[in-house]
Design a protein around this motif. Structure first.
Motif, PDB file in Angstrom:
ATOM      1  N   VAL A  76      -7.485   1.805   0.325  1.00 45.21           N
ATOM      2  CA  VAL A  76      -8.939   1.934   0.265  1.00 45.21           C
ATOM      3  C   VAL A  76      -9.512   1.770   1.666  1.00 45.21           C
ATOM      4  O   VAL A  76      -9.159   0.843   2.391  1.00 45.21           O
ATOM      5  CB  VAL A  76      -9.553   0.881  -0.681  1.00 45.21           C
ATOM      6  CG1 VAL A  76     -11.082   0.983  -0.690  1.00 45.21           C
ATOM      7  CG2 VAL A  76      -9.011   1.059  -2.099  1.00 45.21           C
ATOM      8  N   LYS A  86     -10.828   5.878  -1.941  1.00 48.30           N
ATOM      9  CA  LYS A  86      -9.454   5.507  -2.303  1.00 48.30           C
ATOM     10  C   LYS A  86      -8.572   6.717  -2.040  1.00 48.30           C
ATOM     11  O   LYS A  86      -8.876   7.826  -2.481  1.00 48.30           O
ATOM     12  CB  LYS A  86      -9.350   5.107  -3.780  1.00 48.30           C
ATOM     13  CG  LYS A  86      -7.965   4.576  -4.136  1.00 48.30           C
ATOM     14  CD  LYS A  86      -7.890   4.052  -5.556  1.00 48.30           C
ATOM     15  CE  LYS A  86      -7.738   5.195  -6.546  1.00 48.30           C
ATOM     16  NZ  LYS A  86      -7.332   4.723  -7.897  1.00 48.30           N
ATOM     17  N   THR A 110     -17.230   5.162  -4.480  1.00 46.51           N
ATOM     18  CA  THR A 110     -18.396   4.340  -4.156  1.00 46.51           C
ATOM     19  C   THR A 110     -19.189   3.974  -5.395  1.00 46.51           C
ATOM     20  O   THR A 110     -19.510   2.797  -5.623  1.00 46.51           O
ATOM     21  CB  THR A 110     -19.306   5.082  -3.159  1.00 46.51           C
ATOM     22  OG1 THR A 110     -18.533   5.532  -2.043  1.00 46.51           O
ATOM     23  CG2 THR A 110     -20.407   4.166  -2.666  1.00 46.51           C
ATOM     24  N   ARG A 113     -17.225   1.684  -7.784  1.00 46.88           N
ATOM     25  CA  ARG A 113     -17.156   0.302  -7.303  1.00 46.88           C
ATOM     26  C   ARG A 113     -18.495  -0.402  -7.460  1.00 46.88           C
ATOM     27  O   ARG A 113     -18.547  -1.600  -7.754  1.00 46.88           O
ATOM     28  CB  ARG A 113     -16.704   0.282  -5.839  1.00 46.88           C
ATOM     29  CG  ARG A 113     -15.208   0.551  -5.671  1.00 46.88           C
ATOM     30  CD  ARG A 113     -14.838   0.742  -4.218  1.00 46.88           C
ATOM     31  NE  ARG A 113     -15.032  -0.449  -3.425  1.00 46.88           N
ATOM     32  CZ  ARG A 113     -14.074  -1.349  -3.158  1.00 46.88           C
ATOM     33  NH1 ARG A 113     -12.865  -1.185  -3.658  1.00 46.88           N
ATOM     34  NH2 ARG A 113     -14.321  -2.399  -2.408  1.00 46.88           N
ATOM     35  N   ARG A 117     -18.929  -3.659  -9.482  1.00 47.14           N
ATOM     36  CA  ARG A 117     -19.481  -4.854  -8.860  1.00 47.14           C
ATOM     37  C   ARG A 117     -20.594  -5.443  -9.716  1.00 47.14           C
ATOM     38  O   ARG A 117     -20.737  -6.664  -9.836  1.00 47.14           O
ATOM     39  CB  ARG A 117     -19.990  -4.526  -7.454  1.00 47.14           C
ATOM     40  CG  ARG A 117     -20.403  -5.751  -6.650  1.00 47.14           C
ATOM     41  CD  ARG A 117     -20.820  -5.384  -5.229  1.00 47.14           C
ATOM     42  NE  ARG A 117     -19.700  -4.838  -4.483  1.00 47.14           N
ATOM     43  CZ  ARG A 117     -19.582  -3.561  -4.125  1.00 47.14           C
ATOM     44  NH1 ARG A 117     -20.531  -2.696  -4.465  1.00 47.14           N
ATOM     45  NH2 ARG A 117     -18.547  -3.150  -3.446  1.00 47.14           N
ATOM     46  N   SER A 131     -13.432  -3.398   2.583  1.00 53.52           N
ATOM     47  CA  SER A 131     -12.447  -2.379   2.904  1.00 53.52           C
ATOM     48  C   SER A 131     -12.496  -2.047   4.389  1.00 53.52           C
ATOM     49  O   SER A 131     -13.577  -1.995   4.978  1.00 53.52           O
ATOM     50  CB  SER A 131     -12.724  -1.102   2.101  1.00 53.52           C
ATOM     51  OG  SER A 131     -12.765  -1.381   0.728  1.00 53.52           O
TER      52      SER A 131
END
Length: 214
Positions: A76, A86, A110, A113, A117, A131
């Protein structure tokens, strides 16, 4: 001839992988025999790569390992614009195990994630890990600048203000990242570090003369 046949066979695979994962996916076919313009096929648009683009810092690092290099799967990175990617780099080899290229799959995760999150935050936990960033340049200049920026960030101050000891270590880091495999890297590094080309060549020569493991 064997390498050419291998690349020809991989072109429809590139399109097939990208079509499977959709618009957030980019698949790039690299011919490592063409260092400064290694991209020979692209499907999708995540990193802005185009046919004729240069390889990334990651590709340079793998190429420097030669035939001992291993596939790098599910790593990542973060693009300069903040997007999280990734990626997997799968090496292509001839029948005698010689590395001639790679297929790189880049997936923009993006939004996934961000959603993940939010769920983690609602559950009362946060992932503190960030990352690392990388540069997927379309030309050699952007790749060289990306490597130099990476080394400069690790150093903590501009590369134009190096001590003698720091300069030796910086050149060792640049060499380990495979930068000096590129023909045009030397004049670009000389310009950005405020050095003469001959001084850069002198440092490269000293690195080659160092005993293994030093």
């Amino acid at each position: 001839m064997e390498a050419d046949a291998l690349f020809a066979a991989m072109r429809p695979v590139v399109d097939g992988i990208q079509a499977t994962f959709g618009r957030k996916c980019e698949v790039v076919l690299h011919d490592y025999r063409r260092l400064e313009h290694s991209v020979i096929a692209v499907a999708g648009d995540v990193t802005g790569r185009r046919v004729g683009s240069a390889m990334s810092q990651i590709g340079l690092s793998m190429l420097r390992q030669g035939d001992d290099a291993k596939d790098d799967l599910n790593y990542v990175t973060r693009l300069p614009d903040g997007r999280v990617i990734k990626s997997s780099t799968i090496l292509l080899r001839t029948s005698d195990s010689h590395v001639v290229g790679a297929v790189c799959v880049n997936l923009d995760v993006t939004e996934m994630r961000a959603a993940g999150r939010l769920l983690i935050e609602m559950a009362g936990d946060l992932d503190p890990l960030e990352s690392p960033s990388t540069t997927f340049g379309t030309d050699i200049e952007s790749v060289v600048d990306g490597v130099l920026a990476e080394v400069e960030d690790a150093l903590g101050h501009p590369l134009t203000r190096l001590t003698v000891a720091e300069r030796t270590e910086v050149f060792r880091q640049l060499d380990q990242r495979g930068l000096f495999q590129l023909r045009r890297a030397v004049p670009m590094v000389a310009e950005r570090l405020g050095m003469s080309r001959q001084s850069v060549y002198n440092y490269i020569t000293r690195l080659k003369e160092e005993p293994p493991g030093s």
